[in-house]
Design a protein around this motif. Sequence first.
Motif, short mmCIF file in Angstrom:
data_model
loop_
_atom_site.label_atom_id
_atom_site.label_comp_id
_atom_site.label_asym_id
_atom_site.label_seq_id
_atom_site.Cartn_x
_atom_site.Cartn_y
_atom_site.Cartn_z
N LEU A 187 46.92 -10.56 32.95
CA LEU A 187 48.14 -10.80 33.71
C LEU A 187 49.27 -9.88 33.24
O LEU A 187 50.02 -9.33 34.05
CB LEU A 187 48.55 -12.27 33.55
CG LEU A 187 49.79 -12.70 34.34
CD1 LEU A 187 49.56 -12.49 35.84
CD2 LEU A 187 50.13 -14.16 34.05
N GLU A 188 49.39 -9.72 31.94
CA GLU A 188 50.45 -8.85 31.42
C GLU A 188 50.21 -7.40 31.81
O GLU A 188 51.16 -6.67 32.15
CB GLU A 188 50.52 -9.00 29.90
CG GLU A 188 51.69 -8.24 29.28
CD GLU A 188 51.88 -8.61 27.82
OE1 GLU A 188 52.70 -7.95 27.17
OE2 GLU A 188 51.23 -9.56 27.35
N GLN A 191 51.14 -7.04 35.45
CA GLN A 191 52.60 -7.06 35.64
C GLN A 191 53.22 -5.71 35.28
O GLN A 191 54.14 -5.23 35.97
CB GLN A 191 53.22 -8.17 34.79
CG GLN A 191 54.70 -8.37 35.06
CD GLN A 191 55.26 -9.56 34.33
OE1 GLN A 191 54.62 -10.11 33.42
NE2 GLN A 191 56.43 -10.00 34.72
N SER A 192 52.75 -5.10 34.22
CA SER A 192 53.29 -3.78 33.84
C SER A 192 52.96 -2.74 34.90
O SER A 192 53.78 -1.85 35.20
CB SER A 192 52.73 -3.36 32.48
OG SER A 192 51.32 -3.17 32.54
N VAL A 194 52.57 -3.41 38.14
CA VAL A 194 53.44 -3.71 39.28
C VAL A 194 54.82 -3.09 39.07
O VAL A 194 55.40 -2.47 39.96
CB VAL A 194 53.54 -5.22 39.50
CG1 VAL A 194 54.65 -5.56 40.49
CG2 VAL A 194 52.22 -5.77 40.01
N GLU A 195 55.38 -3.25 37.87
CA GLU A 195 56.70 -2.71 37.59
C GLU A 195 56.70 -1.18 37.67
O GLU A 195 57.64 -0.56 38.18
CB GLU A 195 57.18 -3.16 36.21
CG GLU A 195 57.49 -4.63 36.12
CD GLU A 195 58.68 -5.01 37.00
OE1 GLU A 195 59.57 -4.17 37.21
OE2 GLU A 195 58.70 -6.16 37.50
N LEU A 400 58.50 -9.05 29.74
CA LEU A 400 59.67 -9.27 30.60
C LEU A 400 60.95 -8.84 29.91
O LEU A 400 61.86 -8.30 30.54
CB LEU A 400 59.75 -10.75 31.00
CG LEU A 400 58.68 -11.24 31.98
CD1 LEU A 400 58.87 -12.72 32.28
CD2 LEU A 400 58.73 -10.42 33.27
#
Length: 440
Positions: A187-188, A191-192, A194-195, A400
């Motif tokens: 997940l982490e 997320q990175s 996606v950013e 985050l």
Amino acid sequence: MNDKNTYEHKNKHKPFALPGLLACALLMPAHGAAAAGPVRFADFLEVVERQNPGLAAQQETVRSARAGIDIAGVRPDPVLTYGRGNIELSRAVTPRPPRTHALGLEIALELGGKRAARVRAAGSGLRLAQAGERGFRNALYAESAAAFAEACRSRDALVRQESALAALGRVVRANETRRAAGDIGGLELAQSRVERDRFAAGVTAARAAAGAAMQALSVQLGMPVEDAFGGAPLACDFAAYEPGADAGALVAQALEARDEVRIARAALDHMRDNAALARANRWVDPSVSLGLTLAPGTPGDGDGGGTARSRMLGVSVSVPLPLSRLQRGELVQAGADVTQAMLALREAELKTAAEVRRALLAFAAARENFRRYRDAVSADADRVLDGMRQSYRQGAAPLLALLDAQRTADETYLDYLQSRADLAEATVALQLATGQRPAL
């Protein structure tokens, strides 16, 4: 406005401030031979003054007004007349009378100083056109400064965003390694990614905005920016400007040199000259006519009844009856124009005083904001970002928190760039408000 202390801090973890030359090389395609060095604002203005079509049109207006002085000095043309008369059409008349030839010259005499008044009015019209051309030129300077500052801002903003994108790419690669080692979850890593991808979209938009800002310079240049400067970058390290704190002295300087005041004064002089011309035009102009009549002689009969050849010279003077002068409409209109011009001059002087004080306050605020961002805010935001990156690499900070620090640092740097552009525009506005040639 010295921009030495920009966002280029020496830190191995911060690849954000790429050199300006590299940034502009990415933005500006090669078009012919590149210029010898960076394009300064003064170089940009020189090309604007030579090539801008609107300014060239204003200069043609001045040229036309200058020709108007020659036109105003023209005197009325004399009138040359020729006539042939006494042509007898009846066959019952014998012998027929001789045919005469009449030659006349009519000259109008201008009284009341009409010609001198026309020349004075044309001269003040020329000065008004020249003041208008200077006003257009300074408005063009302001537009050029805003476009130049925006091109610098968007260029350096792109550099920052590309550097931040590269940093996010390194975070993604590091997370891929950590995910393979089992240190973080999927997940982490997602997320990175996606950013990073979201930021890549912003960089694409920033690249388009930077290119558009460079192309916008062509409007003031009157030619494609590539044709004017090739692939040369812009020199965005603007020099400091110190106008002084004496607002009264700046207002006095502006009242002598500001465009609006000069135009208003020239308009008042022109209206006064037009009023003088209206008074001069109320004089009636007499005309003097010279006439020469030639009549051939007639042969006599046996008893000697012929006539000799005749040459008759005549002079006449005609004076119009000035019944139309009973009305004074043109004088009333001319007086109203003078009054309006006087009021416009007063308004321009009041507006100038207010504009100078406003421009001085705006300049002081823009300079203070720029210094604050340059010397403190941007550096603090970068220190926070460096610390957060170090903590994230050591596993002491969540992703985050790192992303939030990255966004804050980027937004702060973009605010710094905007403050630099605002200061450039405020500098030029103050210089123009006090009648100076803009310099950055």
